[in-house]
Every structure is written in structure tokens, then in C-alpha cells.
Design an enzyme around this catalytic site. Sequence first.
Site, PDB file in Angstrom:
ATOM      1  N   SER A 241       0.821  -1.210   0.000  1.00  0.00           N
ATOM      2  CA  SER A 241       0.000   0.000   0.000  1.00  0.00           C
ATOM      3  C   SER A 241       0.860   1.268   0.000  1.00  0.00           C
ATOM      4  CB  SER A 241      -0.953  -0.068   1.194  1.00  0.00           C
ATOM      5  OG  SER A 241      -2.044   0.764   0.939  1.00  0.00           O
TER       6      SER A 241
ATOM      7  N   HIS B  29      -7.543  -5.695   0.025  1.00  0.00           N
ATOM      8  CA  HIS B  29      -6.302  -4.946   0.187  1.00  0.00           C
ATOM      9  C   HIS B  29      -5.480  -5.530   1.342  1.00  0.00           C
ATOM     10  CE1 HIS B  29      -4.009  -1.249  -0.227  1.00  0.00           C
ATOM     11  NE2 HIS B  29      -4.125  -1.005   1.065  1.00  0.00           N
TER      12      HIS B  29
HETATM   13  C1  GTR Z   1      -5.313   4.705   1.902  1.00  0.00           C
HETATM   14  C2  GTR Z   1      -4.686   5.537   0.834  1.00  0.00           C
HETATM   15  C3  GTR Z   1      -4.010   4.647  -0.159  1.00  0.00           C
HETATM   16  C4  GTR Z   1      -3.152   3.588   0.498  1.00  0.00           C
HETATM   17  C5  GTR Z   1      -3.727   3.066   1.788  1.00  0.00           C
HETATM   18  C6  GTR Z   1      -2.752   2.335   2.708  1.00  0.00           C
HETATM   19  O1  GTR Z   1      -6.052   5.434   2.797  1.00  0.00           O
HETATM   20  O2  GTR Z   1      -5.684   6.291   0.245  1.00  0.00           O
HETATM   21  O3  GTR Z   1      -3.279   5.414  -1.077  1.00  0.00           O
HETATM   22  O4  GTR Z   1      -1.867   4.036   0.676  1.00  0.00           O
HETATM   23  O5  GTR Z   1      -4.278   4.068   2.562  1.00  0.00           O
HETATM   24  O6  GTR Z   1      -1.576   2.686   2.809  1.00  0.00           O
HETATM   25  O7  GTR Z   1      -3.218   1.424   3.377  1.00  0.00           O
END
Ligand code: GTR
Length: 426
Positions: free
Chosen positions: A264, A405
Site C-alpha cells: 500500500s 487490500h
Molecule cells: C489509503 C490511501 C491509499 C493507500 C492506503 C494504505 O487510505 O488512500 O493510497 O496508501 O491508505 O496505505 O493502506
Amino acid sequence: MQHIRLGKELAQTDFGSDPSWRERIDELTNYDEALVPDYEVPSPLLKADGSKVRSAFDWVNFRRPEILQLYKDEMYGQSPPLPDQVSYQLLSCRHDALDNTALRKEVRLHFRMRSGKAHYIDLLLYAPKSAAEKPAPAFLGLCFKGNHACTDEKDVRMSGARQKDPELLQEEMRGTQVERWHFRELVKAGFAGVVACYHDIFPDRADGWQDSVLSLFEDLQGFRGSHQYYTAIGAWAWGLSRALDYLHSDPWVDASRVAVHGHSRLGKTSLWAGASDPRFRIVISNNSGCGGAALARRMLGETNIVIANAFPHWFVKPFRKYIANEENMPFEQNFLIALCAPRPVAIGSASEDLWADPKGEFLSGAHANEVYALFGSEGSGTFTQPEPGKYHSADISYHLRQGKHDQTAFDWHHYVQIAEKYFFRS
Ligand code: GTR
């Protein structure tokens, strides 16, 4: 295309600390492939003067530095300098870790300035027992919740205190992210695994500056938001490079065979670390999304207006001119992958992670192929996104895991396969 129109309308608004704009994120976001605007992916080979790069020599000596500079000036910031003094302190060492299957140490990287300012980062390192005789290749990455969250071993020191979030430092946090780190399996497969907490480099908040490593080089007392020259992502990537410096002195690790990985926002970081520091031999982006592997011009899932306002400290101030203006960026995220050429890059997406635009993550790899070709490599070798659940292994590898995710065992199996191929068999 309502989301694009609204973005343009709001582009000049600095959302600052006004929390109400978050309610508009849904309106600003598109998840429908049919509403992806017509876009053209720019070629990394096209130089500013309109001519085209034709050789690896030209790429390495002229075009690559130009793109790197563009990213520094407009997105991830300059690489911070080296501190006046760096030293390493062994905090602990065990030869019976992970039920007597591994070696383990904790090392503190100390950074000191002549001014008296100081900062440190704690590394946690696991290695196979064989590393006592023969250094092992390693996976290096940063974590979200402290080193103690990455392992089920209760005597590992807590890290991440700079975030000033008491929850991170509670006993219950221990072992909560073990699957993300895969240490037991890595060691079994002959790899070392190394982690530090990203908050210890730059606490991940808009006002994290004064507690970050960057305050060694500039007075950042009370500073918040975007900086003209530096970013949190740049600082985290710098921290990865300093960890790699350390690994060069660690007898258990072969620092010429280190894969940098991240999930991420830390996937954005590992890509930038790999792009800016060619000593990383394999570069792994797990679900890195917007500002990472995903093509910005598709504007599917997260877009510049959302990311730049939600996380102003991640990018330099000049990045704001690309808010709702993705089509005019002088670069595209396939350039970031291309900066790693010809080293292996692995991009991992997840089918339910539309926020990160899996297709855009795949395509940025494919659109780096022409740079890999200068080195006699096919890159990804395809423009067709592999089916969910299938590993596509090439110099630019890709997989689309079924699910949310995250960085799971399924992702790790692919990354380990790739590291075996490049570190053990070639
Ligand atoms: C979210 C962000 C993403 C991603 C994610 C993470 O809120 O919008 O770009 O980086 O966090 O790091 O889990």
C-alpha cells in the site's frame, strides 16, 4: 463524467484540516471501467526535446536521470543527505529464534549531526541458521504497526513510538501482522527478512515533520502539510536505503541480493526506494495503487485530488498542480517502473482492491516494457492482464490475488518464487 468535472471544480481548494471534504470522496471516485477517460500512456523513452531514446546507454546516462529529477521535483521530493555520523548498535541477538529455526537480531541505526541532533531507527532481522556460515539474500520492508506486530516472538522490542499512538505500543499489538511478514517461511526458504517501522523514520501524519529524520537537516518545528522539497515517502525510502547500508555490514546478509517490498503506501515507498536506489536488486509493490504502480490517467479508484489532500505530507507542494489534472502530468507511473529497469519488478494487486486500480497497476508494468527492451528484456512480455489467482512471472511480474487490500501468504508465494529465480538460479 461527473467525478472528473467535480474534481476540476474543487481542484484549487486546499482541503487543509476541514474534515467535511471527506464526505465528497465518493462523488470524486469512479470504479466503473466504462467511465475511464480516453487516455494515452506517455512513453518514458520520449525525451523533453521530442527525440526518442534508442539505447540503454542513452537511457542510463540521459533519460533516466531526467525522469528521476522530475519525480524528485514534482512528486516524492529530494533524497535527504547523509547524516554527519552513522553508527550501529546491536540491541539483541539470538541463535534460537522462531522455535530454534532461525537467527534473530535487533539493531539500532544511530544518525547524529554535529549540531547535536540525533535520530535512530530500530531494525528487526531474521535469518536462516545457515547464514552464520553463508550470508543469505534478504527481503527488506517497512511496517505500519511496529516491529513487534510483525512477529509472534514476545521478546521483540516495541517500535513506532514516534507516532505517539499509545495503541501501537500495547501488548495486544504484538503478532497482529505476522502474515504480512512471513518470517518463518522466509527463513525456511533460505532468506533473511528485515523490517523497521515507518513511523520511526517519519511518523505518518501531516504534522509528523518535527519528529521525522528530516528534522536532522532542517528546523521543522511546528511544520505541517506539504513541503517544497521533502516528503514522508521520500524519507521512508531514504530509511530503506540506510537499512541497506547497514545490511552491507551484517555478516548474515548478502546485501547484493536484497529485495525491497512494501504494501500500500509502503508499496509506493518500495517503488520509489527501488527506483532511486539501484542497489535494491528486486523491487516489489504490493497493492500500491495511486501514487504507486497505478496509472494516474485512468482515474479509477483513488485520484490525485483525494490522495494529495488526505496525505499532504506524502508529496511535495508542486504535486498539487496535478490535482484533477492527471492528463497533463509530464510523467506517468509506468515511468516509475521503468526507472527500475532492467531489474526485476513484481506488482501484486487484489481483486477487491479497486481503490488501488488493479488494472492500472498491471498496465504501468506493461508500459515499462519498451525500456526493458533496451536491455534485451521483454519486461512483462504481455499487455493482457493475467487472470485472478495466476502468477505471471517475468522481469516485470504480476498477479491479481482474489480478495481484499492486504499482503498475504498468496502474495508472498509469488515474491519468494521470484526471489528464488533471480537470487538462487541466475
Ligand atoms: C489509503 C490511501 C491509499 C493507500 C492506503 C494504505 O487510505 O488512500 O493510497 O496508501 O491508505 O496505505 O493502506
